[in-house]
Motif scaffolding. Structure first.
Motif, PDB file in Angstrom:
ATOM      1  N   GLU A   1       0.802  -1.211   0.033  1.00 29.61           N
ATOM      2  CA  GLU A   1       0.028  -0.045  -0.078  1.00 29.61           C
ATOM      3  C   GLU A   1       0.961   1.102  -0.024  1.00 29.61           C
ATOM      4  O   GLU A   1       0.543   2.351  -0.778  1.00 29.61           O
ATOM      5  CB  GLU A   1      -0.968  -0.068   1.290  1.00 29.61           C
ATOM      6  CG  GLU A   1      -2.177  -1.031   1.202  1.00 29.61           C
ATOM      7  CD  GLU A   1      -2.808  -1.033  -0.373  1.00 29.61           C
ATOM      8  OE1 GLU A   1      -2.946   0.075  -0.953  1.00 29.61           O
ATOM      9  OE2 GLU A   1      -2.849  -2.251  -0.848  1.00 29.61           O
TER      10      GLU A   1
ATOM     11  N   TYR B   1       1.634   1.615  -3.602  1.00 30.31           N
ATOM     12  CA  TYR B   1       0.626   2.420  -4.397  1.00 30.31           C
ATOM     13  C   TYR B   1       0.197   3.663  -4.024  1.00 30.31           C
ATOM     14  O   TYR B   1       0.016   4.455  -5.076  1.00 30.31           O
ATOM     15  CB  TYR B   1      -0.690   1.515  -3.862  1.00 30.31           C
ATOM     16  CG  TYR B   1      -0.814   0.140  -4.802  1.00 30.31           C
ATOM     17  CD1 TYR B   1      -1.251   0.215  -6.007  1.00 30.31           C
ATOM     18  CD2 TYR B   1      -0.386  -0.881  -4.301  1.00 30.31           C
ATOM     19  CE1 TYR B   1      -1.338  -1.002  -6.770  1.00 30.31           C
ATOM     20  CE2 TYR B   1      -0.502  -2.205  -4.912  1.00 30.31           C
ATOM     21  CZ  TYR B   1      -0.872  -2.167  -6.198  1.00 30.31           C
ATOM     22  OH  TYR B   1      -1.076  -3.283  -7.072  1.00 30.31           O
ATOM     23  N   ALA B   2       0.426   4.198  -2.740  1.00 27.65           N
ATOM     24  CA  ALA B   2       0.028   5.593  -2.270  1.00 27.65           C
ATOM     25  C   ALA B   2       1.214   6.484  -3.151  1.00 27.65           C
ATOM     26  O   ALA B   2       0.667   7.840  -3.579  1.00 27.65           O
ATOM     27  CB  ALA B   2       0.479   5.667  -0.718  1.00 27.65           C
TER      28      ALA B   2
ATOM     29  N   LEU C   1       3.061   5.625  -6.140  1.00 29.21           N
ATOM     30  CA  LEU C   1       3.178   5.303  -7.619  1.00 29.21           C
ATOM     31  C   LEU C   1       1.831   5.062  -8.191  1.00 29.21           C
ATOM     32  O   LEU C   1       1.962   5.380  -9.499  1.00 29.21           O
ATOM     33  CB  LEU C   1       4.046   3.727  -7.831  1.00 29.21           C
ATOM     34  CG  LEU C   1       5.353   3.840  -7.356  1.00 29.21           C
ATOM     35  CD1 LEU C   1       5.975   2.415  -7.320  1.00 29.21           C
ATOM     36  CD2 LEU C   1       6.283   4.906  -8.074  1.00 29.21           C
ATOM     37  N   GLY C   2       0.873   4.986  -7.589  1.00 32.46           N
ATOM     38  CA  GLY C   2      -0.573   5.237  -8.192  1.00 32.46           C
ATOM     39  C   GLY C   2      -0.661   4.308  -9.211  1.00 32.46           C
ATOM     40  O   GLY C   2      -0.201   3.119  -9.144  1.00 32.46           O
ATOM     41  N   ASN C   3      -1.382   4.706 -10.168  1.00 32.16           N
ATOM     42  CA  ASN C   3      -1.480   3.828 -11.635  1.00 32.16           C
ATOM     43  C   ASN C   3      -0.649   3.647 -12.497  1.00 32.16           C
ATOM     44  O   ASN C   3      -0.705   2.880 -13.388  1.00 32.16           O
ATOM     45  CB  ASN C   3      -2.929   4.311 -12.163  1.00 32.16           C
ATOM     46  CG  ASN C   3      -2.869   5.738 -12.323  1.00 32.16           C
ATOM     47  OD1 ASN C   3      -1.619   6.081 -12.920  1.00 32.16           O
ATOM     48  ND2 ASN C   3      -3.902   6.530 -12.230  1.00 32.16           N
TER      49      ASN C   3
ATOM     50  N   TYR D   1       0.945  -1.107 -12.935  1.00 36.04           N
ATOM     51  CA  TYR D   1      -0.423  -1.607 -13.881  1.00 36.04           C
ATOM     52  C   TYR D   1      -0.894  -3.013 -13.533  1.00 36.04           C
ATOM     53  O   TYR D   1      -1.921  -3.351 -13.721  1.00 36.04           O
ATOM     54  CB  TYR D   1      -0.003  -1.793 -15.599  1.00 36.04           C
ATOM     55  CG  TYR D   1       1.148  -2.912 -15.589  1.00 36.04           C
ATOM     56  CD1 TYR D   1       2.556  -2.479 -15.739  1.00 36.04           C
ATOM     57  CD2 TYR D   1       0.674  -4.216 -15.937  1.00 36.04           C
ATOM     58  CE1 TYR D   1       3.328  -3.296 -16.049  1.00 36.04           C
ATOM     59  CE2 TYR D   1       1.822  -5.125 -16.292  1.00 36.04           C
ATOM     60  CZ  TYR D   1       3.239  -4.562 -16.256  1.00 36.04           C
ATOM     61  OH  TYR D   1       3.988  -5.628 -16.561  1.00 36.04           O
TER      62      TYR D   1
ATOM     63  N   ARG E   1      -4.617   2.878 -20.023  1.00 37.27           N
ATOM     64  CA  ARG E   1      -5.344   4.214 -19.248  1.00 37.27           C
ATOM     65  C   ARG E   1      -6.170   4.712 -19.983  1.00 37.27           C
ATOM     66  O   ARG E   1      -7.292   5.205 -19.483  1.00 37.27           O
ATOM     67  CB  ARG E   1      -3.939   5.197 -19.434  1.00 37.27           C
ATOM     68  CG  ARG E   1      -2.721   4.823 -18.518  1.00 37.27           C
ATOM     69  CD  ARG E   1      -1.615   5.826 -18.598  1.00 37.27           C
ATOM     70  NE  ARG E   1      -0.668   5.482 -17.642  1.00 37.27           N
ATOM     71  CZ  ARG E   1      -0.602   5.839 -16.410  1.00 37.27           C
ATOM     72  NH1 ARG E   1      -1.786   6.498 -15.966  1.00 37.27           N
ATOM     73  NH2 ARG E   1       0.180   5.711 -15.371  1.00 37.27           N
TER      74      ARG E   1
ATOM     75  N   LEU F   1      -8.021   6.786 -17.121  1.00 33.02           N
ATOM     76  CA  LEU F   1      -7.061   7.017 -16.525  1.00 33.02           C
ATOM     77  C   LEU F   1      -6.276   8.151 -17.157  1.00 33.02           C
ATOM     78  O   LEU F   1      -6.220   8.296 -18.390  1.00 33.02           O
ATOM     79  CB  LEU F   1      -5.866   6.140 -16.294  1.00 33.02           C
ATOM     80  CG  LEU F   1      -6.344   4.745 -15.115  1.00 33.02           C
ATOM     81  CD1 LEU F   1      -5.214   3.851 -15.081  1.00 33.02           C
ATOM     82  CD2 LEU F   1      -6.625   5.376 -13.703  1.00 33.02           C
TER      83      LEU F   1
END
Lengths: 429, 429
Positions: free
Chosen positions: A238, A241-242, A244-246, A249, A406, A411
């Motif tokens: 997590e 993810y916080a 690097l976000g989307n 992949y 995307r 996105l």
């Protein structure tokens, strides 16, 4: 438990064959929470092998061997390890019979030399090999274990899964769980800048691996069981993810092309490709995914200008003035592919893969990538410096796939310029 | 000279990546007549690495390293080996400048961490790396040499060929010469039947290697110099040519797609592709060859039936009755591709790559391949049993390329049926 992987075979030292067993065993041992600090390859040489086995017994609790169990005189792994483990080999009639039956089933008689393969340790034991004549062998001495497996992967792998893995798992109380985050669209150094501080952690650990056109981060937790390990990895993931976000992949073994096909399926969308410099690499990657036909029906490999015009309706005037490697042509290729095929999304690539064909204005490694959906066209300018033709093509293909992903998921498309399908897409240089 | 290959990287110990560098280096060292008795894999761990290096220095004259030259903190091969060789690292402004230029060329700024890659040994030296930011490094101490190479194969291989190999060859007096014969269109066991007796020879030696869709035979001669070695290999190769003839499509590093492009250039012919189950794999392979644009302009990835009809004019009636996977549709795809593109030769593939979609009549692994030139259409029925989707696709693609090669060179096309472009191509089952 600490283990070493020891692959025996002169053909490995000569580079005649690729050592896939080492990778297989390394993966499997990691999955069992067994730490591997050393892998090595030695030839069929008794003294060198014995020397290394004695060293390994000092360092490690488990020695896993592949190869050198054949019937010929230079196959001496079993004999050498037996000596190091202070064990003696005796003939096992059951195995001898199996080998004889094996030969009978192939209409041949067993050569005398094969008898050697029926020798098993007096104190250790053996694992039945259904796919060949060499059984797996194990030795034990003062807390140290050795497992000997036949070299051919089609014998080693099933033998491992069916016999050796359960045997080893029973000895383990601890589990090692791994989670891989797959990232595309940003380079290794920039990932480092964003999340570098997360790589300084004891448990879970996190490590970064650069791949062509993508970056992988492997999070590994040591825990009392797999479930707890998974929880720890998930919680640590997590943090990535916080930041690097989307750009992440997918996870674990899901390739970028699988992620694209999944995203399109989920949204009920279809895609068409128009490729120049990649020559079909993108369509080839999409169709690597079983069931791609649900989302992909048309691919245009328009390597020649004539093909770009004839199949995709790219303006000959543009081709003559700004040239094939331009944001304008990329954009017309993408919209043309979508129009002709009736697909929801069109992606295109046009560039200079090299090694030749580069100019001051349009150097090798320059690729324009366009992706369109409805009336929107997004164009990216990619510049892959100082790389091989294959690297340029692969980086460009992955960028195109990421733009498709995307676009499918709604996105944002970073580092692209948005145009309307009706306007001429001119990127400021 | 005795050498050891030491590959550094936790991702190797964990089995995340396959160690292709070890095979490459082993082959190359053998070709230089340098004996390799040990190959190692260790993680990015300073103390374990140092321990191995000291051991290796006892046993061997040359240590070849791959990996651990990256910009990140856990890349410490250079630092560790420097300590073992009693050398010190200093900043080389020329390399620093190159790295900065490298980043500039990709439109990014150099992260601070990359400076580390510009450190070179004070007594040793470095090899310029054109494909990445980590230069090759060498150390020397009391007759012992170490060569450090970057881990990515697309950097390691060219660096080896252009810089390291000549540097090492200069030290050698004896030469090992190798010649590889590349064969396609017949399976390994069939090749064994034809030339098996030639594999029993002392010098030159000959060995057979099965690849996906092709077979390689490596002839290796030990001689006083390269020229004599080449003569010996060439003479022995003639025995294989006499028995295998034009199933040998090329020698050494020439890939099948290169052989196809060369054959077409030589004959002044062009080719177009029409692909269903391979999804662009054939066009992608052709365009891997720099300069393919001379012979290739149009590729059709007609994955959907609608695409086969719309782009290639395949009869909808045939698609509805006999289905897309048929000799009839394969032949119309090939002629359609040639017609639409104006190419001299058209090749097509339509089949069931799997894992799903197979039936009793049309099992997974069934692929119809057609190749046309002028009024002649040749259709082959390929059945690749019990293989993965990728293997089916690769075998089919290589068969199509071989048919194109044979058509271009006016060679016979074995195991195909010839039709006229005007007739419906029905293969008896």
């Amino acid at each position: 438990m600490k283990a070493e992987i020891i692959c025996v075979g002169t053909e490995l030292l000569l580079g005649d064959i690729l050592n896939t067993n080492a990778q297989f065993l390394a993966k499997e041992l990691a999955a069992l929470g067994i730490t591997v600090h050393h892998q090595w390859v030695v030839g069929d040489n008794e003294s060198r092998l014995a020397e290394l086995v004695q060293q390994a017994m000092q360092r490690s609790d488990l020695l896993v061997f592949s190869g050198g169990l054949g019937p010929t005189a230079d196959d001496l792994t079993k004999e050498t390890v037996a000596r190091c483990f202070g064990d003696t080999l005796v003939l096992e009639p059951e195995i001898l019979q199996q080998i004889q039956q094996y030969y009978a089933s192939t209409g041949r008689h067993m050569p005398q030399s094969n008898e050697k393969q029926a020798l098993i340790p007096q104190q250790g034991g053996w694992f039945d090999n259904k796919n060949g004549t060499a059984p797996g062998i194990w030795f034990y001495r003062q807390g140290k274990r050795a497992v000997l497996l036949p070299g051919p992967p089609n014998e080693l792998c099933p033998l491992w899964h069916e016999k050796v893995k359960p045997w080893l798992a029973a000895e383990q109380n601890q589990a090692l769980y791994s989670l891989v985050l797959r990232i595309t669209g940003i380079g290794e150094s920039h990932v480092e800048e964003l999340v570098g501080h997360l790589f300084e952690n004891a448990n879970p650990t996190a490590a970064i691996y650069a791949k062509t056109g993508e970056v992988h981060i492997r999070i590994t937790a040591m825990a009392e069981n797999q479930q707890r390990g998974e929880e720890m990895c998930r919680a640590y993931a997590e943090k990535f993810y916080a930041l690097l976000g989307n750009a992440i992949y997918a996870e674990n073994d899901c390739t970028l092309q699988q992620a694209v096909v999944e995203s399109l399926k989920k949204q009920g969308l279809t895609i068409a490709t128009a490729e120049s410099c990649t020559g079909g690499l993108v369509s080839q990657m999409i169709t690597q995914v079983a069931g791609a036909s649900e989302v992909f029906g048309f691919g245009f490999c328009t390597y020649a200008n004539q093909a770009k015009h004839k199949l995709l309706g790219v303006s000959t005037e543009l081709l003559d003035t700004v040239g094939a490697v331009s944001s304008q042509v990329a954009s017309q290729m993408a919209t043309g592919a979508a129009k002709v095929s009736g697909a929801d999304i069109g992606v295109s690539l046009t560039g200079i893969a090299g090694p030749g064909g580069g100019t001051e204005q349009k150097p090798v490694g320059l690729v324009y990538i366009a992706a369109c959906k409805g009336d929107d066209v997004y164009v990216a300018k990619l510049l892959v410096g100082n790389r091989s033709r294959e690297t340029v093509r692969t980086c460009a293909a992955k960028r195109a796939l990421d733009m498709a992903r995307r676009l499918a998921l709604g996105l944002p498309l970073p580092h692209t310029k948005k145009f309307s399908a009706t306007e001429i897409a001119v990127l400021e240089e």
